[in-house]
Design a protein around this motif. Structure first.
Motif, PDB file in Angstrom:
ATOM      1  N   ILE A 367       0.865  -1.181   0.000  1.00  0.00           N
ATOM      2  CA  ILE A 367       0.000   0.000   0.000  1.00  0.00           C
ATOM      3  C   ILE A 367       0.898   1.227   0.000  1.00  0.00           C
ATOM      4  CG2 ILE A 367      -1.770   1.301   1.246  1.00  0.00           C
ATOM      5  CD1 ILE A 367      -2.678  -1.286   2.532  1.00  0.00           C
ATOM      6  N   LEU A 368       0.605   2.154  -0.904  1.00  0.00           N
ATOM      7  CA  LEU A 368       1.326   3.424  -0.953  1.00  0.00           C
ATOM      8  C   LEU A 368       0.441   4.499  -0.340  1.00  0.00           C
ATOM      9  CD1 LEU A 368       3.846   4.998  -2.027  1.00  0.00           C
ATOM     10  CD2 LEU A 368       2.489   5.468  -4.085  1.00  0.00           C
ATOM     11  N   SER A 369       1.008   5.290   0.564  1.00  0.00           N
ATOM     12  CA  SER A 369       0.248   6.364   1.203  1.00  0.00           C
ATOM     13  C   SER A 369       0.986   7.684   1.032  1.00  0.00           C
ATOM     14  CB  SER A 369       0.039   6.072   2.693  1.00  0.00           C
ATOM     15  OG  SER A 369       1.270   6.111   3.401  1.00  0.00           O
ATOM     16  N   ARG A 370       0.220   8.762   0.982  1.00  0.00           N
ATOM     17  CA  ARG A 370       0.797  10.097   0.850  1.00  0.00           C
ATOM     18  C   ARG A 370       0.281  10.978   1.975  1.00  0.00           C
ATOM     19  NH1 ARG A 370       2.752  14.559  -2.445  1.00  0.00           N
ATOM     20  NH2 ARG A 370       3.317  15.913  -0.704  1.00  0.00           N
ATOM     21  N   ASP A 371       1.179  11.504   2.768  1.00  0.00           N
ATOM     22  CA  ASP A 371       0.834  12.559   3.712  1.00  0.00           C
ATOM     23  C   ASP A 371       1.467  13.848   3.209  1.00  0.00           C
ATOM     24  OD1 ASP A 371       3.573  12.648   4.678  1.00  0.00           O
ATOM     25  OD2 ASP A 371       3.118  10.875   5.874  1.00  0.00           O
ATOM     26  N   TYR A 372       1.368  14.917   3.981  1.00  0.00           N
ATOM     27  CA  TYR A 372       1.823  16.198   3.449  1.00  0.00           C
ATOM     28  C   TYR A 372       3.326  16.219   3.195  1.00  0.00           C
ATOM     29  CZ  TYR A 372       2.267  21.205   2.761  1.00  0.00           C
ATOM     30  OH  TYR A 372       2.528  22.439   2.225  1.00  0.00           O
ATOM     31  N   MET A 373       4.092  15.520   4.031  1.00  0.00           N
ATOM     32  CA  MET A 373       5.543  15.595   3.953  1.00  0.00           C
ATOM     33  C   MET A 373       6.172  14.509   3.106  1.00  0.00           C
ATOM     34  SD  MET A 373       5.959  18.274   5.771  1.00  0.00           S
ATOM     35  CE  MET A 373       7.723  18.374   6.062  1.00  0.00           C
ATOM     36  N   SER A 374       5.536  13.346   2.992  1.00  0.00           N
ATOM     37  CA  SER A 374       6.251  12.213   2.408  1.00  0.00           C
ATOM     38  C   SER A 374       5.323  11.187   1.783  1.00  0.00           C
ATOM     39  CB  SER A 374       7.102  11.526   3.485  1.00  0.00           C
ATOM     40  OG  SER A 374       6.250  11.007   4.512  1.00  0.00           O
ATOM     41  N   LEU A 375       5.957  10.260   1.061  1.00  0.00           N
ATOM     42  CA  LEU A 375       5.324   9.035   0.582  1.00  0.00           C
ATOM     43  C   LEU A 375       5.804   7.889   1.452  1.00  0.00           C
ATOM     44  CD1 LEU A 375       5.735   9.157  -3.319  1.00  0.00           C
ATOM     45  CD2 LEU A 375       3.566   8.972  -2.116  1.00  0.00           C
ATOM     46  N   LYS A 376       4.902   6.965   1.762  1.00  0.00           N
ATOM     47  CA  LYS A 376       5.289   5.787   2.546  1.00  0.00           C
ATOM     48  C   LYS A 376       4.766   4.535   1.846  1.00  0.00           C
ATOM     49  CE  LYS A 376       5.555   7.846   7.186  1.00  0.00           C
ATOM     50  NZ  LYS A 376       5.194   9.242   6.905  1.00  0.00           N
ATOM     51  N   LEU A 377       5.619   3.524   1.796  1.00  0.00           N
ATOM     52  CA  LEU A 377       5.257   2.247   1.200  1.00  0.00           C
ATOM     53  C   LEU A 377       5.140   1.212   2.308  1.00  0.00           C
ATOM     54  CD1 LEU A 377       4.776   0.926  -1.616  1.00  0.00           C
ATOM     55  CD2 LEU A 377       7.164   0.157  -1.510  1.00  0.00           C
ATOM     56  N   TRP A 378       3.990   0.548   2.377  1.00  0.00           N
ATOM     57  CA  TRP A 378       3.693  -0.411   3.442  1.00  0.00           C
ATOM     58  C   TRP A 378       3.544  -1.804   2.860  1.00  0.00           C
ATOM     59  CZ3 TRP A 378       3.015   1.959   8.348  1.00  0.00           C
ATOM     60  CH2 TRP A 378       2.849   3.351   8.314  1.00  0.00           C
ATOM     61  N   ASP A 379       4.051  -2.794   3.602  1.00  0.00           N
ATOM     62  CA  ASP A 379       3.845  -4.197   3.264  1.00  0.00           C
ATOM     63  C   ASP A 379       2.686  -4.690   4.122  1.00  0.00           C
ATOM     64  OD1 ASP A 379       3.927  -6.993   3.027  1.00  0.00           O
ATOM     65  OD2 ASP A 379       6.089  -6.985   2.686  1.00  0.00           O
ATOM     66  N   ILE A 380       1.627  -5.234   3.500  1.00  0.00           N
ATOM     67  CA  ILE A 380       0.456  -5.620   4.276  1.00  0.00           C
ATOM     68  C   ILE A 380       0.744  -6.797   5.209  1.00  0.00           C
ATOM     69  CG2 ILE A 380      -1.125  -4.770   2.512  1.00  0.00           C
ATOM     70  CD1 ILE A 380      -1.629  -7.663   1.692  1.00  0.00           C
ATOM     71  N   TYR A 429       4.485  21.345  -5.317  1.00  0.00           N
ATOM     72  CA  TYR A 429       4.197  22.722  -5.704  1.00  0.00           C
ATOM     73  C   TYR A 429       5.007  23.110  -6.938  1.00  0.00           C
ATOM     74  CZ  TYR A 429       1.830  23.015  -1.220  1.00  0.00           C
ATOM     75  OH  TYR A 429       0.983  22.805  -0.161  1.00  0.00           O
ATOM     76  N   SER A 430       4.689  24.295  -7.480  1.00  0.00           N
ATOM     77  CA  SER A 430       5.318  24.791  -8.714  1.00  0.00           C
ATOM     78  C   SER A 430       5.108  23.835  -9.879  1.00  0.00           C
ATOM     79  CB  SER A 430       6.815  25.042  -8.500  1.00  0.00           C
ATOM     80  OG  SER A 430       7.022  26.036  -7.525  1.00  0.00           O
ATOM     81  N   ASN A 431       3.993  23.079  -9.843  1.00  0.00           N
ATOM     82  CA  ASN A 431       3.676  22.093 -10.880  1.00  0.00           C
ATOM     83  C   ASN A 431       4.784  21.062 -11.046  1.00  0.00           C
ATOM     84  OD1 ASN A 431       1.158  23.112 -11.444  1.00  0.00           O
ATOM     85  ND2 ASN A 431       1.840  24.377 -13.163  1.00  0.00           N
ATOM     86  N   LEU A 432       5.418  20.695  -9.947  1.00  0.00           N
ATOM     87  CA  LEU A 432       6.442  19.654  -9.971  1.00  0.00           C
ATOM     88  C   LEU A 432       5.835  18.324  -9.564  1.00  0.00           C
ATOM     89  CD1 LEU A 432       9.425  21.472  -8.186  1.00  0.00           C
ATOM     90  CD2 LEU A 432       8.946  21.347 -10.640  1.00  0.00           C
ATOM     91  N   PHE A 433       6.435  17.243 -10.045  1.00  0.00           N
ATOM     92  CA  PHE A 433       6.081  15.923  -9.547  1.00  0.00           C
ATOM     93  C   PHE A 433       7.354  15.110  -9.364  1.00  0.00           C
ATOM     94  CE2 PHE A 433       5.939  15.675 -14.144  1.00  0.00           C
ATOM     95  CZ  PHE A 433       6.440  14.428 -14.474  1.00  0.00           C
ATOM     96  N   ARG A 434       7.294  14.144  -8.429  1.00  0.00           N
ATOM     97  CA  ARG A 434       8.479  13.349  -8.068  1.00  0.00           C
ATOM     98  C   ARG A 434       8.257  11.888  -8.400  1.00  0.00           C
ATOM     99  NH1 ARG A 434       9.452  17.158  -3.716  1.00  0.00           N
ATOM    100  NH2 ARG A 434      10.474  18.864  -4.795  1.00  0.00           N
ATOM    101  N   VAL A 435       9.288  11.242  -8.874  1.00  0.00           N
ATOM    102  CA  VAL A 435       9.266   9.815  -9.173  1.00  0.00           C
ATOM    103  C   VAL A 435      10.397   9.157  -8.407  1.00  0.00           C
ATOM    104  CG1 VAL A 435       9.411   8.047 -10.962  1.00  0.00           C
ATOM    105  CG2 VAL A 435       8.322  10.243 -11.477  1.00  0.00           C
ATOM    106  N   PHE A 436      10.063   8.122  -7.643  1.00  0.00           N
ATOM    107  CA  PHE A 436      11.058   7.401  -6.832  1.00  0.00           C
ATOM    108  C   PHE A 436      11.063   5.925  -7.224  1.00  0.00           C
ATOM    109  CE2 PHE A 436       9.433  10.871  -4.202  1.00  0.00           C
ATOM    110  CZ  PHE A 436      10.597  11.505  -3.798  1.00  0.00           C
ATOM    111  N   GLY A 437      12.260   5.335  -7.201  1.00  0.00           N
ATOM    112  CA  GLY A 437      12.377   3.894  -7.372  1.00  0.00           C
ATOM    113  C   GLY A 437      12.258   3.216  -6.025  1.00  0.00           C
ATOM    114  N   CYS A 438      11.456   2.164  -5.959  1.00  0.00           N
ATOM    115  CA  CYS A 438      11.256   1.490  -4.665  1.00  0.00           C
ATOM    116  C   CYS A 438      11.695   0.034  -4.701  1.00  0.00           C
ATOM    117  CB  CYS A 438       9.789   1.586  -4.234  1.00  0.00           C
ATOM    118  SG  CYS A 438       8.589   0.988  -5.424  1.00  0.00           S
ATOM    119  N   SER A 439      12.413  -0.372  -5.745  1.00  0.00           N
ATOM    120  CA  SER A 439      12.933  -1.727  -5.779  1.00  0.00           C
ATOM    121  C   SER A 439      14.209  -1.803  -4.948  1.00  0.00           C
ATOM    122  CB  SER A 439      13.220  -2.151  -7.225  1.00  0.00           C
ATOM    123  OG  SER A 439      14.185  -1.286  -7.810  1.00  0.00           O
TER     124      SER A 439
END
Length: 525
Positions: A367-380, A429-439
């Protein structure tokens, strides 16, 4: 555990996937210089269908716009012809405008003296059938089930009769006949006028043709099949449907007939065929509203198990619910939350911990979650804490007071995962988006701009990223003695009025659709 850029402690980066190079593909609704954007044109929802061949967007004006993929048709042909080509065809998803329709209108709740906006909050594609597309759309109070289908415009042709002349028993259709004129003419036995002025053409009449109905054109028609209303006292923040799913590896089969809708305090279960009845399956409303400590912020069905769903809360927790346990899921089967660091609590702690969006990975394991500061990846299967944390807005921590004053701290950013589960993405913000590798072993952390040159703000990933959850430097560079909390890596100040809240990842390819104000940008890698 992975942290920041996705590096798992003790894992060698050798063999890790190479970072993607993102390229601009298309833009719909691009603004011209100095053009003022109308509030109703701002995109508020975006969703690919399961095949990735269709894309839907909703806006604040209550409209739903559909796009369809075109590049799949452009590379057709026989297999033998394609094998003769001695070079590889590098194609990427290309879409074209298909149709649009008005899904919701502004309403007024007279009992509560409350205006109900037409803004589309969520869109979800349903199982297609007989060449028709089905989707769910919702505003704050009402969910609608739409069917979009091509209809042929039929026309009668191949007639002998000249429509400009009167033939047979009476005047032409649409002609006006006064009572005085008709009374002076004698009637025949069958009620018509005698045909005294009719003359046969030279050579006689050709053979009589029967009228033929033909379809000359096709047009897309959107029809509202059902309306699911009056079931939520609070604003709807999520809808999620049980998509029809069959797989040998996953014996639990989705029925494709049910969906859930969630507001701040309740989650309801619906059947697509029944619009006047729903079942309340989660209710967090206390007997005394003064005892309310958290609200529901997002909810989603498990992608392969129709009896499992997850919902997030404003306290930063995610609860996994099994519908087989009881009709009212007061107790959760699993709880995912990160323990608060000692001495780190402040006035803003709960605000920035609130989860704005959750998404299941395609296989349902994470499960991927987004809060204001970060992205978190959870293993169920592991509820002790997230397996990966990606810092997105850590550089804004010194600005929390200002963000609270201008309400930016309450912005709700969405998140998404790639179809293979190897990468995650979210907006900023500033119409930016972030892409992260999680492997395992990945250090990929890219910052891109929603423009025709997405790599303009590309950030170089450090060779040895830090492993501390709170000190990730892969996105924002810190300079000692200089307050650059509102400055990006290239020294550009952040514009908090332009924010990229909504984005979606293509289900099978590395392609992203991003909504920046009223513009829809498409990228591929």
């Amino acid at each position: 555990m992975m942290s920041n850029g996705g590096l798992r402690e003790g894992a060698a980066p050798a063999g890790a996937l190479q970072p993607l190079e993102w390229k601009f593909s298309q833009v719909f609704g691009e603004r011209t210089a100095g053009e003022e954007v109308q509030e109703v044109d701002i995109i508020s929802a975006i969703e690919f269908d399961r095949s990735g061949n269709h894309l839907a967007t909703g806006d604040r004006g209550g409209r739903v716009v559909l796009f369809e993929r075109t590049d799949m048709h452009n590379h057709g042909g026989h297999r033998r012809d394609l094998e003769r080509i001695d070079y590889s065809i590098t194609r990427h998803p290309e879409f074209r405008y298909k149709t649009e329709f008005q899904s919701h209108e502004p309403e007024f709740d007279y009992l509560k003296s409350l205006e109900i906006e037409e803004k589309i909050n969520k869109i979800r594609w349903c199982q297609s059938a007989n060449g028709a597309s089905f989707l769910l759309s919702t505003n704050d109070k009402t969910i609608k089930f739409w069917k979009v289908q091509e209809k042929k415009v039929k026309k009668v042709c191949d007639m002998n009769v000249d429509p400009t002349k009167a033939m047979g028993n009476g005047p032409n259709v649409g002609s006006s006949v006064s009572s005085s004129s008709t009374s002076s003419k004698p009637y025949t036995a069958n009620g018509g006028y005698p045909i005294n002025d009719f003359s046969f053409p030279t050579g006689g009449l050709p053979s009589l043709h029967l009228p033929v109905v033909t379809g000359h054109e096709t047009s897309l028609v959107a029809r509202c099949r059902r309306i699911y209303a009056h079931a939520h006292d609070y604003h709807i923040n999520s809808i999620s449907n049980n998509r029809l799913f069959k797989d040998i590896k996953h014996p639990a089969v989705h029925d494709g007939e049910t969906f859930i809708s969630a507001d701040d305090l309740r989650i309801n279960l619906w059947n697509l065929e029944i619009s006047n009845q729903s079942f309340n399956i989660v209710d967090v409303k206390p007997a005394n509203m003064e005892d309310l400590t958290e609200v529901i912020t997002s909810a989603e069905f498990h992608p392969t198990h129709c009896n499992v769903l997850a919902y997030s809360s404003s306290k930063g927790s995610i609860r996994l619910v099994d519908l087989r346990q009881s009709a009212l899921c007061d107790s959760h089967s699993k709880l995912f939350e990160e323990q608060e660091a000692p001495g780190s609590r402040s006035f803003f702690t709960e605000i920035i911990a609130s989860i704005s969006d959750i998404k299941f990975a395609k296989n349902g394991r994470h499960i991927l979650s987004r809060d204001y500061m970060s992205l978190k990846l959870w293993d169920i299967n592991m509820d002790s804490g997230p397996v990966a944390t990606f810092q997105v807005h850590e550089h804004l921590r010194p600005k929390l007071c200002d963000l609270y004053e201008n309400d930016s701290i309450f912005d709700k950013f969405e998140c998404c995962l790639s179809g293979d589960g190897l990468r995650v993405a979210t907006g900023s913000y500033s119409n930016l988006f972030r892409v992260f590798g999680c492997s395992e072993g990945s250090t990929e952390a890219a910052t891109l701009e929603a423009s025709k040159n997405p790599m303009r703000r590309q950030v170089q990933t450090p060779a040895r990223p830090t492993r501390s959850l709170g000190s990730f430097s892969g996105v924002v560079r810190r300079v000692k003695g200089v307050d650059n909390s509102g400055v990006d890596t290239n020294g550009n100040t952040f514009d908090f009025t332009t924010k990229l809240l909504h984005l979606a990842w293509h289900p099978t390819e590395n392609s992203l659709a991003c909504a920046a104000s009223n513009s829809l940008y498409m990228y591929y890698a």
